[in-house]
Design an enzyme around this catalytic site. Structure first.
Site, short mmCIF file in Angstrom:
data_model
loop_
_atom_site.label_atom_id
_atom_site.label_comp_id
_atom_site.label_asym_id
_atom_site.label_seq_id
_atom_site.Cartn_x
_atom_site.Cartn_y
_atom_site.Cartn_z
CE LYS A 204 -3.42 2.43 2.76
NZ LYS A 204 -4.28 2.45 3.93
CD GLU A 210 9.13 -6.12 7.33
OE1 GLU A 210 8.83 -5.02 6.83
OE2 GLU A 210 8.90 -6.42 8.52
N GLY A 261 -4.79 -1.69 5.03
CA GLY A 261 -3.99 -2.81 4.53
C GLY A 261 -4.67 -4.16 4.76
NE ARG A 262 -6.58 -3.76 10.83
CZ ARG A 262 -5.89 -2.63 10.99
NH1 ARG A 262 -4.73 -2.49 10.41
NH2 ARG A 262 -6.37 -1.65 11.73
CG HIS A 378 -5.04 -35.88 15.90
ND1 HIS A 378 -5.30 -37.10 16.49
CD2 HIS A 378 -6.03 -35.69 14.99
CE1 HIS A 378 -6.36 -37.64 15.93
NE2 HIS A 378 -6.83 -36.80 15.02
CE LYS A 487 5.84 -0.95 10.15
NZ LYS A 487 4.90 -0.20 9.32
#
Ligand code: F6P
Length: 518
Positions: A204, A210, A261-262, A378, A487
């Site tokens: 965005k 990253e 963003g999400r 499990h 950050k």
């Protein structure tokens, strides 16, 4: 917009009293015995989804008070403000309009008139993006699409491409690189060839460290392998077209600052999904989400599924004090669904102050976690059945399978039903070790099939339920300041890792830094 933080309403006090008198001790098994209609009262249909809420620790009186809480908190007014394009993301002065990305071009309703320009822009942007997706689908020479992005620029498209695996075009592979850990990109680069790879740089802001680091490395690899045609092999999905151009990418697909963003899988960030399932499939994905938007926007609160789920979340978090919710999708293609929901809920509602900046005197976002069933059974279901904490579980089951392997689907569905049943019913045993207390709450979401439309509806349902709890808590569900400090510190630590300077550092970081440099 007229909202009141939930703890300042009369319904909050009424719910506290309700919890002390009957809520704390409610036993769902007794509630079923007393009311043969319970399943009908606490289940409902919503677009593409049937929901059974009847195994939850709730009765009609509590539900009525929770609905009062929603009304007194001004949930409807807040929701309508979002759907009118008001700037409800107040710390960033932005509208919250991911829902507009799935609004049909010809839609007409009150509150949309003022957004005609934005709606036209949405469709003017969607059309070339889908054309491009179709063009790449027809291009047999492109066999690998590598999406480089993180957070919302990774989790949404990755989750959806995996979930809709049955719809993915044969002959193309989709890779998702998010981590700055170079092992991830290196592993993908080992598998692909320059001439048959398309890199999508999804960010965005086009500043995320990253993504920028991975994008630079991908570009350097491309050049080192003799690649020259950047226009054919790189495209950017971003609101920051200028930065993408400066990086050297001219093929760009944009969106707007009013898409969080999400919440961005519906925008250009969804391009890998559109490539995977085609323009028609992507339109169905948007349409399924739009159906859920309309349900949330118009259904009466007591038959409004995002509202009912969000209210249960508040009941569990603030009255029962449950700290987490486990999500259990009984479909292996939904393997990234829990991770997607973690960002959606915890980045949205993991806040300790309300929208005015005042610390809230109650708990907010639960921890959201899980794995697909039956695998989770499990691993950690032991704790869900017999641990000391009560963890509400949200099952997702899909009625029909897309394979023809005999017996599997019946066994899968038997397991999801049995787990929900076991949590609720328990089993008495005097020995202790084999005793299951039961009365452990769960919600059951049922899809007829896992399709673009039903996935779109499921994700929109989750977005809106997060809106509901965030709205009642009075937090801003649409900012994420909590990710900033780390950050900033990483930049300082990166420089110190290179230089070795530890002056002014805390003792632990200085000690670790020295060991890392040794
Ligand atoms: O750091 C958190 C965050 O801003 C998320 O909210 C976002 O989804 C992610 O980083 C990626 O941001 P961008 O798409 O701007 O690279």
């Amino acid at each position: 917009m007229n909202t009141t933080r939930c703890d300042r309403t009369p319904a909050w006090a009424a719910l506290q009293a309700q919890f002390e008198t009957t809520g704390r001790t409610l036993d769902v098994r007794d509630a079923f015995a007393a009311d043969p209609q319970r399943f009908g009262v606490f289940s409902q249909s919503a677009p593409h989804i049937f929901a059974d809420l009847s195994k939850n620790l709730i009765d009609e009186a509590t539900q009525a008070l929770l609905l009062d809480l929603a009304r007194q908190s001004g949930l409807e007014s807040h929701r309508d403000a979002m759907f009118a394009g008001d700037k409800i993301n107040t710390t960033e002065q932005r509208a919250v309009m991911h829902w507009l990305l799935r609004t049909p071009a010809q839609a007409q309703r009150d509150g949309l008139q003022g957004l005609a320009t934005e709606l036209a822009q949405v469709h003017a942007t969607l059309a070339p993006m889908l054309d491009y997706a179709e063009q790449v689908r027809l291009d047999a020479a492109i066999t690998d699409v590598v999406n480089i992005g993180i957070g919302g620029s990774d989790l949404g498209p990755q989750m959806a491409v995996l979930a809709l695996d049955e719809y993915v075009i044969p002959g193309k592979r989709f890779h998702f690189v998010s981590n700055v850990d170079g092992h991830e990109l290196a592993a993908v680069l080992k598998k692909v060839k320059v001439e048959s790879t398309l890199f999508l740089i999804a960010s965005k802001t086009f500043t995320t460290i990253e993504t920028m680091t991975n994008a630079h490395s991908a570009k350097a690899w491309f050049a080192a392998q003799g690649g020259t045609d950047v226009a054919r092999h790189f495209a950017a999905l971003t609101t920051n077209v200028a930065a993408a151009n400066a990086f050297g990418i001219d093929t760009t697909f944009g969106f707007w600052d009013w898409v969080g963003g999400r919440y961005s899988v519906w925008s250009a960030i969804g391009l890998p999904l559109a490539m995977a399932i085609g323009a028609q499939g992507f339109k169905e994905f948007l349409a399924g989400a739009h159906d859920m938007d309309e349900h949330f926007r118009t259904a009466p609160l007591d038959q409004n599924l995002p509202v009912r789920l969000g209210l249960l979340d508040v009941w569990y978090r603030n009255f029962h004090g449950f700290t987490s919710r486990s999500v259990a999708p009984y479909h292996c293609a939904l393997k990234r669904y829990p991770a997607y929901l973690q960002q959606l809920e915890m980045e949205s509602n993991g806040k300790r102050v309300d929208a005015s900046g005042e610390a809230v005197p109650f708990s907010t976002s639960p921890v959201v976690w899980g794995e697909p069933g039956t695998n989770g059974q499990h691993a950690y279901f032991q704790m869900l059945h017999q641990g000391t904490d009560v963890v509400p579980v949200e099952f997702v089951a899909v009625r029909t399978a897309k394979h023809s392997l005999a017996g599997h689907q019946t066994l899968l569905l038997a397991n999801v039903l049995a787990q929900a049943q076991a949590l609720m019913l328990g089993k008495a045993d005097t020995g202790g070790h084999k005793h299951f207390s039961g009365n452990r709450p769960s919600t059951f979401l049922l899809l007829d099939e896992l399709s673009p439309a039903s996935l779109g509806a499921l994700i929109a349902l989750q977005e809106h339920r997060v809106f509901v709890s965030g709205s009642l808590w009075g937090v801003n569900s649409f900012d994420q300041w909590g990710v900033e400090l780390g950050k900033v510190l990483a930049k300082d630590v990166e420089a110190r890792l290179l230089s070795g300077h530890t002056e002014g550092l805390d003792g632990s970081t200085a000690g670790l830094l020295a060991r890392l440099r040794a």
